[in-house]
Design a protein around this motif. Structure first.
Motif: not given
Length: 176
Positions: A129-154
């Protein structure tokens, strides 16, 4: 009319099944390592990194502590290329065969945007839903501290969704 109802019903079932899956179930199926850049880098270097691994179409801008501060998606890269080509076209005289290139600072900072993020514990349907609503095909996956841990690819959601739809079709054919 029957097709439409079937499609709607299948989508609802798909949504139900995806709602029980989490980002952690999907986010490393296609892209195992996200492309990480800094805001001081040039956009050409970002494009080269994306071309090295075209499974991802995004680069994530991080600070010194590896927290996501921005994102450059394929669209932004294409817009920068369009701007570069437009400059070449504007400075080229019709009677001259040689192109004069104007040096333009295509910086990461000038093309990045603040992305919507997800965590490993987010439901996959919420991420979709976030991908569709915000027009992002990929989303950064972050830890609780905002550190990048991966990518959720469409494509990862597409892969799981395809499996769910295949199973639903098989069940419909066998009457299960």
């Amino acid at each position: 009319r029957v097709e439409r109802e079937l499609s709607t019903g299948m989508f609802e079932k798909l949504a139900d099944e995806l709602s029980f899956r989490y980002v952690r179930d999907a986010f490393k199926l296609v892209v195992t390592e996200p492309i990480i850049v800094t805001k001081e880098m040039g956009l050409r270097e970002v494009v080269e990194r994306v071309l090295e691994d075209p499974r991802t179409r995004s680069a994530y801008v991080v600070d010194a502590r590896h927290r996501v501060i921005g994102m450059i998606a394929l669209k932004e890269m294409l817009e920068a290329i369009e701007g570069s080509l437009s400059l070449i076209e504007r400075v080229r005289a019709p009677s001259k065969l040689r192109q004069r290139r104007k040096s333009v600072p295509f910086s990461v900072e000038s093309h990045m945007f603040k992305p919507v993020t997800v965590t490993e514990d987010d439901r996959l349907i919420d991420a979709l839903e976030k991908m569709i609503e915000h027009g992002q095909e990929d989303l950064p996956v972050v830890g609780d501290d905002g550190v990048l841990i991966g990518e959720l690819n469409g494509f990862e959601i597409l892969l799981l969704g395809s499996e769910v739809m295949r199973r639903q079709e098989r069940d419909a054919e066998t009457g299960v």
